[in-house]
Design a protein around this motif. Sequence first.
Motif, mmCIF file in Angstrom:
data_model
loop_
_atom_site.group_PDB
_atom_site.id
_atom_site.type_symbol
_atom_site.label_atom_id
_atom_site.label_comp_id
_atom_site.label_asym_id
_atom_site.label_seq_id
_atom_site.Cartn_x
_atom_site.Cartn_y
_atom_site.Cartn_z
ATOM 1 N N ASP A 62 1.378 -1.472 0.256
ATOM 2 C CA ASP A 62 -0.287 -0.215 -0.115
ATOM 3 C C ASP A 62 1.137 1.199 0.176
ATOM 4 O O ASP A 62 -0.003 2.447 0.439
ATOM 5 C CB ASP A 62 -0.855 -0.111 1.116
ATOM 6 C CG ASP A 62 -0.236 -0.002 2.443
ATOM 7 O OD1 ASP A 62 0.871 0.158 2.621
ATOM 8 O OD2 ASP A 62 -0.647 0.176 3.563
ATOM 9 N N ARG A 87 -2.171 2.130 -3.597
ATOM 10 C CA ARG A 87 -3.292 1.034 -3.336
ATOM 11 C C ARG A 87 -3.966 2.574 -2.885
ATOM 12 O O ARG A 87 -5.729 2.512 -3.561
ATOM 13 C CB ARG A 87 -3.232 1.022 -2.435
ATOM 14 C CG ARG A 87 -5.424 0.228 -1.729
ATOM 15 C CD ARG A 87 -5.073 -0.629 0.024
ATOM 16 N NE ARG A 87 -3.854 -1.797 -0.532
ATOM 17 C CZ ARG A 87 -3.436 -2.407 -0.028
ATOM 18 N NH1 ARG A 87 -3.728 -1.984 1.991
ATOM 19 N NH2 ARG A 87 -3.296 -3.563 0.418
ATOM 20 N N TYR A 88 -3.399 4.181 -2.017
ATOM 21 C CA TYR A 88 -4.995 4.605 -2.283
ATOM 22 C C TYR A 88 -4.695 6.529 -3.624
ATOM 23 O O TYR A 88 -3.949 6.282 -3.475
ATOM 24 C CB TYR A 88 -4.382 5.659 -0.554
ATOM 25 C CG TYR A 88 -3.709 4.542 0.778
ATOM 26 C CD1 TYR A 88 -4.656 3.895 0.772
ATOM 27 C CD2 TYR A 88 -2.245 3.973 1.266
ATOM 28 C CE1 TYR A 88 -4.708 2.782 1.886
ATOM 29 C CE2 TYR A 88 -2.125 3.388 1.909
ATOM 30 C CZ TYR A 88 -3.596 2.651 2.456
ATOM 31 O OH TYR A 88 -3.282 1.662 3.862
#
Length: 289
Positions: A195, A249-250
């Motif tokens: 992530d 991911r973010y």
Amino acid sequence: MSELVKSEFGSNLWNMWFTEFNKEGAGLTLKVSRVLYSAVSDFQRIDVIETEEFGKALVLYGSIMITEKDEFVYHEMISHVPLHVHPNPSQVLIIGGGDGGTLREVLKHQRVKNAQMVEIDPQVVEVCKRFFPTTTSGFSDPRAKVIHDDGARFVANTRGKFDVVLSDTSDPIGPAEVLFQRAFYQDVFNALNDDGIFVAQTESPLFHSENVRRIYKNLRAAFPTVMMYLGYVPTYPGVVWSFAFCSKRYHPLKDFHPEYADIANLRYYNADIHHGAFGLPNYAKELMD
Ligand code: SPD
């Protein structure tokens, strides 16, 4: 390119000006009160000048890296944007950043447990410790570790995994050129946790448009999410300066957590700036098409 113009003005007064030429026919000129340091390291020419309007300035190969008056904009923007998105940025890696400004900002987050900085030129760090105590305050933090190595080689060989990597480089010429290439971005991707977030400084969308176009193409080849955001640095070419938010991911806006802002005394970054920075003028959007 740069030029120190020294001319006699009256009998006892000196009139000294520094000009950084951004492009043929454009540049930024600052009045200089003193030249504090000039040397050529193993990697580049290093100058520290004292300017009347912006205080002390670190100039590498003729290009302004920081000034006392406006360094906070760049350093807050490269650091606090990703650190207000990642939920647990425990391990942070800074590539470049020899003046210490990015390290100082990163360490304001208590959630950061280790911050490694990989700077190729030890002389830049030494000069900054001597002349810029406000940017180098983080070097003595027990969470900080400074490594003198080539950033691209370090990232290619590291076994460590990082939550956030920040590419706080000089311009894509000389020793920093490799830090804008596709292979480096791919190695950063591999060095990040699943992530992880990577933020890179990506030059002026107005003055360096062809470079910017190439940089974003390279970033997109490595990362699924690549978004440009902007900050306003008066002593950088064109004032409008770009950064790339790259992530596995973010999303920088959907996953933005203003409550992480457990830090006081920021002079530029806030929640409004976080949102607004991702609003781009059309000429900048076009560079990413
Ligand atoms: N032309 C100026 C580009 C400078 C970008 N990096 C600055 C490093 C400050 N830590």
